[in-house]
Motif scaffolding. Structure first.
Motif, PDB file in Angstrom:
ATOM      1  N   LEU A 277      50.504  36.661  28.628  1.00  0.00           N
ATOM      2  CA  LEU A 277      50.254  36.959  29.568  1.00  0.00           C
ATOM      3  C   LEU A 277      50.872  35.503  30.031  1.00  0.00           C
ATOM      4  O   LEU A 277      51.659  35.256  31.278  1.00  0.00           O
ATOM      5  N   LEU A 278      49.875  34.356  29.838  1.00  0.00           N
ATOM      6  CA  LEU A 278      50.088  33.149  30.297  1.00  0.00           C
ATOM      7  C   LEU A 278      50.883  32.080  29.959  1.00  0.00           C
ATOM      8  O   LEU A 278      50.965  32.259  31.164  1.00  0.00           O
ATOM      9  N   TRP A 279      51.660  32.625  29.137  1.00  0.00           N
ATOM     10  CA  TRP A 279      52.992  31.655  28.246  1.00  0.00           C
ATOM     11  C   TRP A 279      54.437  32.336  29.442  1.00  0.00           C
ATOM     12  O   TRP A 279      55.215  31.557  30.240  1.00  0.00           O
ATOM     13  N   GLN A 280      53.496  33.582  29.872  1.00  0.00           N
ATOM     14  CA  GLN A 280      54.676  34.193  31.149  1.00  0.00           C
ATOM     15  C   GLN A 280      54.750  33.720  31.889  1.00  0.00           C
ATOM     16  O   GLN A 280      55.647  33.582  32.970  1.00  0.00           O
TER      17      GLN A 280
ATOM     18  N   ALA B  89      43.991  28.568  38.735  1.00  0.00           N
ATOM     19  CA  ALA B  89      43.063  29.783  38.942  1.00  0.00           C
ATOM     20  C   ALA B  89      43.552  30.829  38.434  1.00  0.00           C
ATOM     21  O   ALA B  89      42.763  31.835  38.576  1.00  0.00           O
ATOM     22  N   TYR B  90      44.787  30.904  38.310  1.00  0.00           N
ATOM     23  CA  TYR B  90      45.683  32.015  37.973  1.00  0.00           C
ATOM     24  C   TYR B  90      44.702  33.037  36.839  1.00  0.00           C
ATOM     25  O   TYR B  90      44.626  33.550  36.421  1.00  0.00           O
ATOM     26  N   ALA B  91      44.950  31.854  35.015  1.00  0.00           N
ATOM     27  CA  ALA B  91      44.551  31.758  34.093  1.00  0.00           C
ATOM     28  C   ALA B  91      42.700  31.975  34.273  1.00  0.00           C
ATOM     29  O   ALA B  91      42.074  33.233  33.404  1.00  0.00           O
TER      30      ALA B  91
ATOM     31  N   ALA C 141      42.024  36.434  32.803  1.00  0.00           N
ATOM     32  CA  ALA C 141      40.971  36.545  31.621  1.00  0.00           C
ATOM     33  C   ALA C 141      39.669  37.008  32.153  1.00  0.00           C
ATOM     34  O   ALA C 141      38.990  38.238  30.936  1.00  0.00           O
ATOM     35  N   ARG C 142      39.072  37.225  33.050  1.00  0.00           N
ATOM     36  CA  ARG C 142      38.201  37.674  33.721  1.00  0.00           C
ATOM     37  C   ARG C 142      38.599  39.340  33.916  1.00  0.00           C
ATOM     38  O   ARG C 142      37.853  40.254  34.002  1.00  0.00           O
TER      39      ARG C 142
ATOM     40  N   ASP D  57      47.167  37.361  44.220  1.00  0.00           N
ATOM     41  CA  ASP D  57      46.029  36.846  45.386  1.00  0.00           C
ATOM     42  C   ASP D  57      44.982  35.155  44.683  1.00  0.00           C
ATOM     43  O   ASP D  57      44.357  36.025  43.829  1.00  0.00           O
ATOM     44  N   PRO D  58      44.867  34.898  45.358  1.00  0.00           N
ATOM     45  CA  PRO D  58      45.680  34.164  46.747  1.00  0.00           C
ATOM     46  C   PRO D  58      46.584  33.486  46.525  1.00  0.00           C
ATOM     47  O   PRO D  58      46.917  33.080  48.078  1.00  0.00           O
ATOM     48  N   ASP D  59      47.161  33.118  45.604  1.00  0.00           N
ATOM     49  CA  ASP D  59      48.142  32.267  45.550  1.00  0.00           C
ATOM     50  C   ASP D  59      49.531  32.702  45.674  1.00  0.00           C
ATOM     51  O   ASP D  59      50.014  31.857  46.952  1.00  0.00           O
ATOM     52  N   ASN D  60      49.365  33.728  46.495  1.00  0.00           N
ATOM     53  CA  ASN D  60      50.598  34.667  47.473  1.00  0.00           C
ATOM     54  C   ASN D  60      50.384  34.207  48.770  1.00  0.00           C
ATOM     55  O   ASN D  60      51.353  35.294  49.957  1.00  0.00           O
TER      56      ASN D  60
END
Length: 800
Positions: free
Chosen positions: A545-548, A573-575, A579-580, A658-661
């Motif tokens: 998931l993370l490497w994608q 922040a995404y990771a 994960a959580r 979100d909130p990246d988007n």
């Protein structure tokens, strides 16, 4: 009914208020947009970046520009010929800072005597006449010394305040005393340990967000009070339509829409009724046909477009890779998507939705509560909720969904069969409050169990785990895609379609690049192994998931130190969120520090020592991802429905969750780039990292849609003939035809278009993307798609 031909979503906030938004209306017109689409405008919690935590329903948020800003925006939009669609939030209000919400503050101060007590969905009896407020860091007895009484009178708290660090609450009339325990006992609220929110809360909330309290808009006086300002917008010509957030949270969504339609007609006449609903449809589910709405906000269209661009041949190999990753991590193999979401939904029902399920138990007929133990009733309800196949039913409609859930629950838990069967009459009796309350609870269990948990566990291809999509449906053939579009044209021709929103897990072009992995599963398995050798969390599926995500969202700015550093922070922040949310190893309530250290080390490695290796792989697949991105955009804008362009996505949209988007958009750069594309004799832009080609496709497709609405009256598939015919998806809308490449890596690997032709009517047409004219009849795809992987053909004569 007046409706938009297209929309453009703007995130209005303190850093981008209405006055600033007014300055981009000219750009929206030039882009070809029909209506501007605004995020929630009512006053929200101070600092809110999204606006869904409304605290004052009576005014436009001053931080977002206030009433004056809305008037200014409307004036500017009208001058540019734009309509206005506004997002509204009827289901809940923000209560994280009680003092900012006058209604909630008054309820806390005066309890059931408050004029606003009936506005919120509170179980007063269960709370012993108090509202339970879970904000303490531990049980009350452990932190009581940290709570203080401030007797200083204030206009909104004449009897003083209760303080607990940054939390402030009003003292009930006549109860002020310096003895803290006695003071607290006398209040109309009860301070609780924050973790009590899961099981002991006594007010309905939005999903699992305790700071968003449910509002009872089914009560006419509450509807009137919460919609007065919204209806003013319609009455005064400041809004042409509304987007209704989360209608499934309401007691009776259909009844709400009836009331809203009547109110809109009274406010603005027969032409004031364009209403959309943010309704998530499960695969194969239909929107209730009796709802007074133009349709959904378009996640169903997103799923169809993503899947027609996904190679079905990659499914088996990616499944095999997932099995190996799970075995390497000592994890049991997945038995299937359906079993996975049953278990994640059951986990939600047993944890963060316990308070709602217990409220249903308390509302059951006394005969049931006397016959069965409360624990068994709770267990049975949780199992039915975990088996419920869609977000909710609307009884008496949707009874089949409940029957299916009951049947599956009995199969999974035969020892509860008697309890489950006994519950059915109560759950289907709409004269009982608990039948409606049960329907309000299926949605939160689905949303939190699927979108916010299972989507982060089912990692074989991240582009498929998107809101409104069924990851078990790996791909969609061209014929299936055409059937879905024809159905939309026939049933919901003015519903919205979308590719990116403020809620999508990944931006459209992040998904477009990840989709390429389905064409090269063996290569991806090889590269993922190399990446995991560099850095790994020790959890194979999460590594995937993370490497994608790292590869999919890898920006052009990563070529500079500052750009790479910014991307690193976004990935951290995404990771953490991914994960959580997955909550397999770590979670929001309890963190596994060692795992999270490894997780962050993966991000640091990917954007540090391994950055050149990641960049090399991105370079391998970037062109194919761009091709997918252009294809998706063209199919969406030209297809049935009202296409929405999420802010900024006219260039590459490579956001993560979100909130990246919701990052700031550089409109000045987009306007400059659009002007250069519009310049006389401007060269055709390259399909590269600048995104200019996407801006060309977006602007030309929007303009044709705006200028030629009479040519969007039907949906007719176009057929290709030749060895590469499986690599094109094309359709005619009634004089405007879209042609898009699919599976571009495989197309290139097998030698390109060769002699494959697109079969067209005997009518000459102009590709408005390149300006080239093509005679009627079959056209070689090698010629039509010589410069771009997409074409937009407008039949002659040109639109007037």
């Amino acid at each position: 009914m007046r409706h938009p031909l297209s929309t453009y979503r703007l995130q209005i906030r303190e850093s981008f208020p209405l006055g600033t938004a007014a300055e981009v209306t000219g750009y929206l017109r030039d882009l070809g947009v029909s209506w501007a689409y605004l995020s929630p405008l009512l006053e929200a919690t101070p600092g809110s970046d999204h606006g869904y935590d409304v605290v004052d329903v009576t005014r436009v948020d001053p931080a977002r520009g206030g009433a004056e800003g809305l008037a200014r925006f409307a004036e500017a939009a009208r001058a540019e010929g734009l309509g206005i669609l506004i997002d509204i939030v009827p289901n809940h209000m923000g209560v994280s800072e009680p003092r900012t919400n006058a209604w909630w503050w008054d309820v806390l101060r005066q309890g059931r005597a408050s004029a606003h007590a009936d506005a919120f969905d509170i179980d007063w009896e269960f709370g012993g006449g108090k509202v339970r407020v879970p904000v303490l860091g531990a049980d009350l007895a452990e932190v009581i010394d940290e709570i203080s009484y401030d007797p200083t009178p204030a206009a909104d708290a004449p009897d003083g305040l209760v303080r607990y660090y940054d939390h402030v609450f009003p003292v009930a009339p006549g109860t002020g005393t310096s003895e803290i325990r006695a003071l607290l006992d006398a209040q109309n609220f009860e301070l609780r340990f924050w973790q009590d929110e899961a099981a002991d809360l006594n007010y309905r909330r939005f999903f699992a967000v305790t700071t968003l309290a449910g509002v009872r808009v089914e009560r006419p006086e509450v509807f009137d009070a919460t919609h007065a300002e919204i209806l003013r917008w319609v009455r005064e010509g400041l809004a042409d339509g509304l987007r209704v957030d989360h209608p499934d949270g309401l007691v009776d969504p259909g009844g709400y829409l009836d009331r809203l339609a009547t109110a809109l007609r009274d406010a603005g006449g027969e032409d004031a009724g364009y209403v959309l609903v943010e309704k998530i449809l499960e695969h194969g589910e239909a929107l209730p046909s009796w709802w007074r709405t133009a349709g959904t906000t378009g996640y169903d269209a997103l799923a169809e477009i993503d899947r027609v661009l996904t190679d079905p041949a990659g499914e088996a190999a990616l499944d095999a890779l997932d099995t190996r990753l799970r075995a390497d991590s000592d994890l049991a193999p997945l038995t299937g998507w359906h079993d996975l979401i049953h278990d994640t939904k059951r986990r939600i029902a047993d944890t963060i939705q316990v308070s709602e399920i217990r409220r249903i138990v308390r509302g059951l007929p006394s005969a049931l509560r006397e016959e069965f133990a409360a624990a068994d009733l709770q267990d049975a309800l949780a199992e039915i909720l975990a088996c419920f196949p869609v977000y909710r039913s609307y009884l008496p409609a949707g009874r089949a969904h409940l029957d299916a859930a009951v049947g599956e629950a009995e199969e999974r838990r035969p020892e509860l069969g008697d309890v489950i069967e006994a519950l059915v009459p109560a759950l289907t009796d709409t004269d009982l409050e608990i039948a409606w309350r049960f329907q309000q609870t299926t949605g939160p269990v689905m949303a939190k169990g699927v979108e916010d948990t299972a989507f982060y566990r089912y990692t074989r291809l991240g582009s498929l785990t998107e809101v409104g999509g069924d990851p078990a449906e790996f791909s969609l053939g061209v014929d299936g895609f055409h059937a879905a579009q024809a159905q939309r044209q026939a049933s919901w021709p003015t519903a919205m379609t979308t590719l990116s929103t403020h809620d999508t897990k990944r931006g459209e072009d992040t998904r477009a690049r990840i989709a390429v992995l389905a064409e090269i599963p063996a290569r991806w398995a090889e590269l993922l192994g190399e990446f995991r050798d560099i850095a790994s969390t020790g959890h194979g599926p999460f590594d995937a998931l993370l490497w994608q995500a790292i590869v999919g969202a890898w920006p052009a700015s990563a070529s500079t130190p500052s750009g790479l550093a910014e991307y690193r922070e976004r990935l951290h922040a995404y990771a953490e969120k991914a994960a959580r949310e997955a909550s397999e190893v770590t979670g929001w309530w309890e963190q596994d520090e060692a795992f999270e250290e490894r997780m962050h080390a993966v991000v640091d490695a990917a954007t540090g020592p391994a950055a050149s290796r990641v960049q090399a792989f991105v370079d391998e697949i970037a062109a194919d991802g761009w091709s997918n991105g252009l294809a998706a955009k063209l199919l969406q804008i030209t297809g049935p429905g009202v296409p929405d362009v999420y802010q900024g996505s006219e260039l590459w949209e490579q956001s993560l969750v979100d909130p990246d988007n919701r990052r700031a958009v550089d409109f000045a750069e987009r306007a400059r780039l659009l002007a250069s594309l519009d310049a006389e004799d401007a060269p055709l832009p390259a399909v590269d990292a600048t995104g200019a080609a996407k801006l060309l496709v977006t602007s030309r497709a929007l303009r044709v849609r705006r200028d030629c609405p009479e040519r969007y009256t039907l949906y007719r598939p176009l057929v290709a003939a030749g060895a590469a015919s499986g690599h094109v998806v094309a359709f005619d809308r009634g004089g405007v035809s879209a042609v898009a490449t699919r599976l571009p890596h495989g197309l290139r690997a097998t030698g390109g278009w060769g002699d494959t032709v697109l079969l067209r009517p005997d009518v000459a047409a102009v590709d408005v993307l390149t300006g080239r004219r093509f005679p009627g009849g079959p056209v070689p795809l090698s010629e039509l798609l010589e410069f771009l992987p997409v074409a937009l053909l407008v039949d002659e004569p040109a639109c007037s």
